[in-house]
Scaffold this motif. Structure first.
Motif, PDB file in Angstrom:
ATOM      1  N   TYR A 189       0.829  -1.088   0.063  1.00 10.99           N
ATOM      2  CA  TYR A 189      -0.159   0.026   0.154  1.00 10.99           C
ATOM      3  C   TYR A 189       1.004   1.142   0.140  1.00 10.99           C
ATOM      4  CZ  TYR A 189      -4.450  -2.380   0.969  1.00 10.99           C
ATOM      5  OH  TYR A 189      -5.413  -3.097   1.163  1.00 10.99           O
ATOM      6  N   ARG A 218       0.938   5.657  -1.673  1.00 11.18           N
ATOM      7  CA  ARG A 218       0.132   6.868  -2.193  1.00 11.18           C
ATOM      8  C   ARG A 218       0.791   7.639  -3.193  1.00 11.18           C
ATOM      9  NH1 ARG A 218       0.978  11.756   0.537  1.00 11.18           N
ATOM     10  NH2 ARG A 218       2.335  11.586   2.388  1.00 11.18           N
ATOM     11  N   CYS A 253      -5.533   2.144  -7.903  1.00  9.36           N
ATOM     12  CA  CYS A 253      -5.933   3.183  -6.783  1.00  9.36           C
ATOM     13  C   CYS A 253      -6.354   1.964  -5.476  1.00  9.36           C
ATOM     14  CB  CYS A 253      -7.215   3.841  -7.168  1.00  9.36           C
ATOM     15  SG  CYS A 253      -6.712   5.196  -8.504  1.00  9.36           S
ATOM     16  N   ASP A 255      -5.351   9.475  -2.079  1.00  5.38           N
ATOM     17  CA  ASP A 255      -4.393   9.502  -3.152  1.00  5.38           C
ATOM     18  C   ASP A 255      -3.635   8.205  -3.087  1.00  5.38           C
ATOM     19  OD1 ASP A 255      -5.196  11.653  -4.769  1.00  5.38           O
ATOM     20  OD2 ASP A 255      -3.736  12.877  -3.702  1.00  5.38           O
ATOM     21  N   GLY A 256      -4.301   7.138  -2.387  1.00  2.00           N
ATOM     22  CA  GLY A 256      -3.888   5.948  -2.228  1.00  2.00           C
ATOM     23  C   GLY A 256      -3.522   4.909  -3.398  1.00  2.00           C
ATOM     24  N   ARG A 257      -2.498   3.885  -3.301  1.00  2.00           N
ATOM     25  CA  ARG A 257      -2.289   3.226  -4.453  1.00  2.00           C
ATOM     26  C   ARG A 257      -1.970   1.952  -3.744  1.00  2.00           C
ATOM     27  NH1 ARG A 257      -4.300   7.261  -6.511  1.00  2.00           N
ATOM     28  NH2 ARG A 257      -3.407   8.402  -8.245  1.00  2.00           N
TER      29      ARG A 257
END
Length: 162
Positions: free
Chosen positions: A90, A92, A146, A152-154
């Motif tokens: 995880y 961002r 996303c 704006d998490g990735r």
């Protein structure tokens, strides 16, 4: 899915299908800064609620899923590729002024130390240990979608070419 690459129009396939027609889901695409010889190919795809595109990438949150699916196949026009999953992370998108490692800027290592720094980052932030690592000169792919754990998490899956 086909994976598109349009360095002259970086987000062309964000909301366009293979033929260039509007599609909310878009088509997975390679980062504009990448080329066929990049150390790390960044490939972006939407996390669609209907399960399409890169929605299934989120399954790599679970170690048991990775154990059943430890490799990713990605073929280009030039070669077939099989990649071993190195890390599921995880992350961002960071502000420009934040001084930190930004996974989406790691495309070509400046040198061995730069490559090792990236691998260390991925391993330290991985959700679990895959036992896979990479050495300078190895080729990587990073699949990006996303995530909603932060603004704006990735969610990214990094894999090393076999």
């Amino acid at each position: 899915y086909p994976v598109m690459h349009t360095p002259y129009d970086p987000e062309r396939y964000l909301h366009a299908d293979f033929e260039g027609n509007y599609s909310f889901a878009g088509v997975p695409f390679v980062d504009a800064a990448c080329d066929a010889d990049s150390d790390n190919l960044l490939i972006y795809g939407h996390n669609m609620l209907d399960g399409s595109m890169f929605r299934s990438l989120m399954r790599y949150r679970d170690k048991t899923y990775w154990q059943a699916h430890p490799t990713i196949c990605f073929d280009t026009l030039y070669e077939e590729g099989e990649y071993e999953v190195l890390a599921a992370v995880y992350d961002r998108v960071y502000y420009q002024n934040e001084d930190c490692f930004k996974f989406y800027q790691f495309i070509d290592a400046e040198d061995e130390a730069d490559f090792d720094n990236a691998i260390s980052y991925f391993k330290e932030n991985a959700l679990y240990d895959t036992g896979v690592t990479a050495a300078y000169g190895d080729r990587l792919i990073t699949l990006v979608t996303c995530a909603y754990h932060v603004q704006d998490g990735r969610f990214i899956v990094v894999a090393r070419k076999k």
